[in-house]
Design an enzyme around this catalytic site. Structure first.
Site, short mmCIF file in Angstrom:
data_model
loop_
_atom_site.label_atom_id
_atom_site.label_comp_id
_atom_site.label_asym_id
_atom_site.label_seq_id
_atom_site.Cartn_x
_atom_site.Cartn_y
_atom_site.Cartn_z
N LYS A 152 0.83 -1.21 0.00
CA LYS A 152 0.00 0.00 0.00
C LYS A 152 0.87 1.26 0.00
O LYS A 152 0.64 2.16 -0.80
CB LYS A 152 -0.95 0.01 1.21
CG LYS A 152 -1.89 -1.20 1.25
CD LYS A 152 -2.93 -1.07 2.35
CE LYS A 152 -2.35 -1.14 3.74
NZ LYS A 152 -1.92 -2.49 4.15
N ARG A 162 -9.82 0.27 9.42
CA ARG A 162 -9.25 -1.04 9.69
C ARG A 162 -10.19 -1.91 10.51
O ARG A 162 -9.87 -3.05 10.82
CB ARG A 162 -7.97 -0.84 10.48
CG ARG A 162 -6.75 -1.53 9.91
CD ARG A 162 -5.58 -1.16 10.80
NE ARG A 162 -4.39 -1.84 10.46
CZ ARG A 162 -3.40 -1.32 9.74
NH1 ARG A 162 -3.50 -0.12 9.22
NH2 ARG A 162 -2.31 -2.03 9.53
N ARG A 176 11.49 -6.04 4.31
CA ARG A 176 11.38 -4.61 4.64
C ARG A 176 12.06 -4.30 5.98
O ARG A 176 12.61 -3.23 6.16
CB ARG A 176 9.90 -4.25 4.70
CG ARG A 176 9.61 -2.80 5.00
CD ARG A 176 8.15 -2.48 4.81
NE ARG A 176 7.33 -2.99 5.89
CZ ARG A 176 6.00 -2.89 5.93
NH1 ARG A 176 5.35 -2.33 4.94
NH2 ARG A 176 5.32 -3.35 6.95
N ARG A 220 11.53 -0.83 10.93
CA ARG A 220 10.32 -0.62 11.73
C ARG A 220 10.25 -1.63 12.86
O ARG A 220 10.40 -2.83 12.63
CB ARG A 220 9.09 -0.79 10.85
CG ARG A 220 8.58 0.51 10.27
CD ARG A 220 7.46 0.28 9.30
NE ARG A 220 6.31 -0.42 9.87
CZ ARG A 220 5.16 -0.58 9.24
NH1 ARG A 220 5.01 -0.10 8.02
NH2 ARG A 220 4.17 -1.23 9.80
N ARG A 255 -0.09 -9.40 13.66
CA ARG A 255 -0.66 -8.42 12.72
C ARG A 255 -1.51 -9.13 11.66
O ARG A 255 -2.56 -8.63 11.27
CB ARG A 255 0.44 -7.59 12.06
CG ARG A 255 0.99 -6.53 13.01
CD ARG A 255 2.35 -6.05 12.61
NE ARG A 255 2.36 -5.37 11.33
CZ ARG A 255 3.48 -5.13 10.65
NH1 ARG A 255 4.64 -5.52 11.11
NH2 ARG A 255 3.41 -4.49 9.50
P1 ADP Z 1 0.91 -2.36 7.91
O1 ADP Z 1 -0.10 -2.03 6.87
O2 ADP Z 1 2.24 -2.74 7.36
O3 ADP Z 1 0.40 -3.36 8.93
P2 ADP Z 1 0.69 0.35 9.05
O4 ADP Z 1 1.89 1.20 8.88
O5 ADP Z 1 -0.52 0.66 8.25
O6 ADP Z 1 1.21 -1.13 8.82
O7 ADP Z 1 0.25 0.32 10.59
C1 ADP Z 1 1.16 -0.05 11.60
C2 ADP Z 1 0.38 -0.28 12.91
O8 ADP Z 1 -0.27 0.95 13.33
C3 ADP Z 1 -0.74 -1.30 12.83
O9 ADP Z 1 -0.29 -2.64 13.00
C4 ADP Z 1 -1.65 -0.83 13.99
O10 ADP Z 1 -1.15 -1.24 15.24
C5 ADP Z 1 -1.54 0.69 13.93
N1 ADP Z 1 -2.62 1.26 13.08
C6 ADP Z 1 -2.47 1.80 11.85
N2 ADP Z 1 -3.66 2.20 11.36
C7 ADP Z 1 -4.59 1.90 12.30
C8 ADP Z 1 -6.00 2.02 12.38
N3 ADP Z 1 -6.73 2.55 11.38
N4 ADP Z 1 -6.63 1.59 13.51
C9 ADP Z 1 -5.94 1.05 14.52
N5 ADP Z 1 -4.61 0.88 14.50
C10 ADP Z 1 -3.92 1.30 13.42
#
Ligand code: ADP
Length: 191
Positions: A14, A89, A128, A134, A146
């Protein structure tokens, strides 16, 4: 204003694809993950609370991300739309988004979903981890959590948006360029 949602499991690409889409269609990329990582880097109270949850592979509370999104909708003006990445999410967040947009006389334009299998999620996130450093990419236990969180809390959104006639799925396997072409073709067809 267009409101696109870039959807998909962790590691689907994404963030990578968002960059080209935003410049091609004059959209503002909004990544809740990046916004949360910025809070963590700045050591804010919100960042401290979020770090514990993120490192455990869990979601931060809905209200936290909803507040971040609403304030961007009200402040960013010089674009043709938004590209939401990592939000919504959960079903509760999707309902909150519908309400936020309704209050602004708008609606979700389309959901662009990048799909990859669970095995590929692991491979890509491990790759990554070495490059981006990260914290939530570093341990297999966090990655597994996750993926589990995605299946349990986020995947139900597919039906939510399919029922609304807004769901379009793209194969996320292949090169970055191949996936980019598929997304461009889809967005051009929606215009
Ligand atoms: P990825 O898509 O690689 O899992 P992101 O960078 O989108 O990672 O998000 C990293 C973390 O941030 C998620 O695993 C979650 O803990 C938190 N997070 C991100 N967006 C949300 C959301 N909309 N609601 C709740 N937690 C979120």
């Amino acid at each position: 204003m267009k409101y696109y949602i870039l959807f998909g499991p962790p590691g689907a690409g994404k963030g990578t694809q968002a960059a080209t889409m935003t410049s091609k269609y004059n959209l503002r990329h909004v990544s809740t993950g990046e916004l949360l990582r910025a809070e963590i880097a700045q050591g804010t109270p919100l960042g401290k609370q979020a770090k514990v949850l993120i490192d455990a592979g869990q979601l931060v509370p809905d209200e936290v991300v909803e507040g971040m999104i609403a304030s961007l909708f009200d402040t960013v003006k010089d674009v043709d739309g938004f590209l939401l990445d990592g939000f919504p999410r959960t079903i509760a967040q999707a309902q909150a988004l519908d309400k936020m947009l309704q209050e602004r006389n708008a609606q979700v334009t389309s959901v662009v979903s990048l799909m990859i299998p669970d095995e590929t999620i692991f491979e890509r996130i491990r790759g990554r981890a070495a490059i981006e450093g990260r914290a939530d990419d570093a341990s297999d236990a966090t990655i597994s959590n996750r993926i589990a969180t995605y299946h349990e809390k986020t995947e139900p959104l597919i039906e939510y948006y399919r029922a609304a006639g807004k769901y379009a799925e793209i194969d996320g396997l292949g090169t970055i360029e191949q996936v980019r072409e598929r997304i461009s073709a889809l967005l051009d067809s929606l215009k």
